[in-house]
Design a protein around this motif. Structure first.
Motif, PDB file in Angstrom:
ATOM      1  N   GLY A   7       0.809  -1.223   0.000  1.00 56.02           N
ATOM      2  CA  GLY A   7       0.000   0.000   0.000  1.00 56.02           C
ATOM      3  C   GLY A   7       0.844   1.276   0.000  1.00 56.02           C
ATOM      4  O   GLY A   7       0.673   2.131  -0.877  1.00 56.02           O
ATOM      5  N   ASP A  11       1.179   3.965  -3.061  1.00 54.40           N
ATOM      6  CA  ASP A  11       0.855   5.374  -2.806  1.00 54.40           C
ATOM      7  C   ASP A  11       2.026   6.280  -3.178  1.00 54.40           C
ATOM      8  O   ASP A  11       1.840   7.338  -3.794  1.00 54.40           O
ATOM      9  CB  ASP A  11       0.496   5.586  -1.333  1.00 54.40           C
ATOM     10  CG  ASP A  11      -0.875   5.029  -0.968  1.00 54.40           C
ATOM     11  OD1 ASP A  11      -1.608   4.564  -1.871  1.00 54.40           O
ATOM     12  OD2 ASP A  11      -1.208   5.056   0.236  1.00 54.40           O
ATOM     13  N   ASP A  31      -4.312  12.945  -1.961  1.00 57.57           N
ATOM     14  CA  ASP A  31      -3.868  13.134  -0.578  1.00 57.57           C
ATOM     15  C   ASP A  31      -5.053  13.212   0.382  1.00 57.57           C
ATOM     16  O   ASP A  31      -4.957  12.761   1.524  1.00 57.57           O
ATOM     17  CB  ASP A  31      -3.003  14.389  -0.449  1.00 57.57           C
ATOM     18  CG  ASP A  31      -1.577  14.172  -0.927  1.00 57.57           C
ATOM     19  OD1 ASP A  31      -1.132  13.001  -0.949  1.00 57.57           O
ATOM     20  OD2 ASP A  31      -0.915  15.165  -1.281  1.00 57.57           O
ATOM     21  N   GLU A  33      -7.984  11.682  -0.088  1.00 54.37           N
ATOM     22  CA  GLU A  33      -8.573  10.349   0.011  1.00 54.37           C
ATOM     23  C   GLU A  33      -7.611   9.320   0.607  1.00 54.37           C
ATOM     24  O   GLU A  33      -8.052   8.342   1.211  1.00 54.37           O
ATOM     25  CB  GLU A  33      -9.047   9.879  -1.361  1.00 54.37           C
ATOM     26  CG  GLU A  33     -10.240  10.675  -1.862  1.00 54.37           C
ATOM     27  CD  GLU A  33     -10.784  10.177  -3.183  1.00 54.37           C
ATOM     28  OE1 GLU A  33     -10.442   9.042  -3.597  1.00 54.37           O
ATOM     29  OE2 GLU A  33     -11.554  10.915  -3.801  1.00 54.37           O
ATOM     30  N   ARG A  34      -6.329   9.525   0.401  1.00 49.71           N
ATOM     31  CA  ARG A  34      -5.310   8.604   0.919  1.00 49.71           C
ATOM     32  C   ARG A  34      -4.237   9.414   1.654  1.00 49.71           C
ATOM     33  O   ARG A  34      -3.130   9.594   1.147  1.00 49.71           O
ATOM     34  CB  ARG A  34      -4.646   7.830  -0.221  1.00 49.71           C
ATOM     35  CG  ARG A  34      -5.547   7.002  -1.108  1.00 49.71           C
ATOM     36  CD  ARG A  34      -5.814   5.657  -0.584  1.00 49.71           C
ATOM     37  NE  ARG A  34      -4.598   4.949  -0.239  1.00 49.71           N
ATOM     38  CZ  ARG A  34      -4.496   3.637  -0.247  1.00 49.71           C
ATOM     39  NH1 ARG A  34      -5.501   2.918  -0.620  1.00 49.71           N
ATOM     40  NH2 ARG A  34      -3.389   3.056   0.131  1.00 49.71           N
ATOM     41  N   ARG A  36      -1.174  10.649   3.858  1.00 52.63           N
ATOM     42  CA  ARG A  36       0.107   9.998   4.135  1.00 52.63           C
ATOM     43  C   ARG A  36       0.101   9.470   5.566  1.00 52.63           C
ATOM     44  O   ARG A  36      -0.271  10.163   6.492  1.00 52.63           O
ATOM     45  CB  ARG A  36       1.262  10.976   3.987  1.00 52.63           C
ATOM     46  CG  ARG A  36       1.466  11.444   2.575  1.00 52.63           C
ATOM     47  CD  ARG A  36       2.559  12.503   2.530  1.00 52.63           C
ATOM     48  NE  ARG A  36       2.476  13.235   1.283  1.00 52.63           N
ATOM     49  CZ  ARG A  36       3.399  13.156   0.334  1.00 52.63           C
ATOM     50  NH1 ARG A  36       4.464  12.415   0.504  1.00 52.63           N
ATOM     51  NH2 ARG A  36       3.262  13.850  -0.779  1.00 52.63           N
TER      52      ARG A  36
END
Length: 132
Positions: A7, A11, A31, A33-34, A36
């Protein structure tokens, strides 16, 4: 060696690609939605090591102005080159032989003739009666 958590690697590849291609609004959405995490990868060198691409990245850097911009592109190029080399090393497919294409006319005619001969040899009991 423990298995890698893919993952954060994926990313990092996406983030680097979006950043280097100037896709800032897409990066902002990504960024959001996902976000760091603490296990995020921010170093191109670390990313190359995790993916085993150090040598490919060095070769890419030697290309100068023709160098690919991202680790994702370098990885895709590396895998493509490996696939092309594997196909080139594979022996040509042999042309099909007559036996692999199925029986030819002579091979079909022989069994039919043998069956006809057997039917005729056994007598009229196997032949349907004629209505004349």
């Amino acid at each position: 060696m423990p298995p890698l958590n893919t993952g954060p690697i994926a990313d990092a590849l996406v983030r680097e690609f979006l950043t280097r291609h100037g896709l800032t609004s897409t990066l902002a959405a990504f960024d959001q939605e996902r976000p760091r995490g603490t296990d995020g990868i921010s170093s191109r060198t670390e990313l190359g090591k995790l993916l085993g691409l150090e040598r490919a990245l060095r070769k890419n850097k030697e290309r100068g102005d023709a160098a690919l911009k991202t680790c994702l592109e370098v990885a895709a190029d590396f895998l493509n080159q490996k696939a092309v080399a594997a196909r080139a090393a594979k022996p040509e497919e042999a042309a099909p032989t007559p036996s692999s294409q199925g029986p030819g006319p002579a091979e079909v005619a022989r069994p039919v003739a043998a069956v006809e001969k057997e039917i005729l040899a056994t007598g009229p009991s196997l032949v349907a009666p004629s209505h004349t």
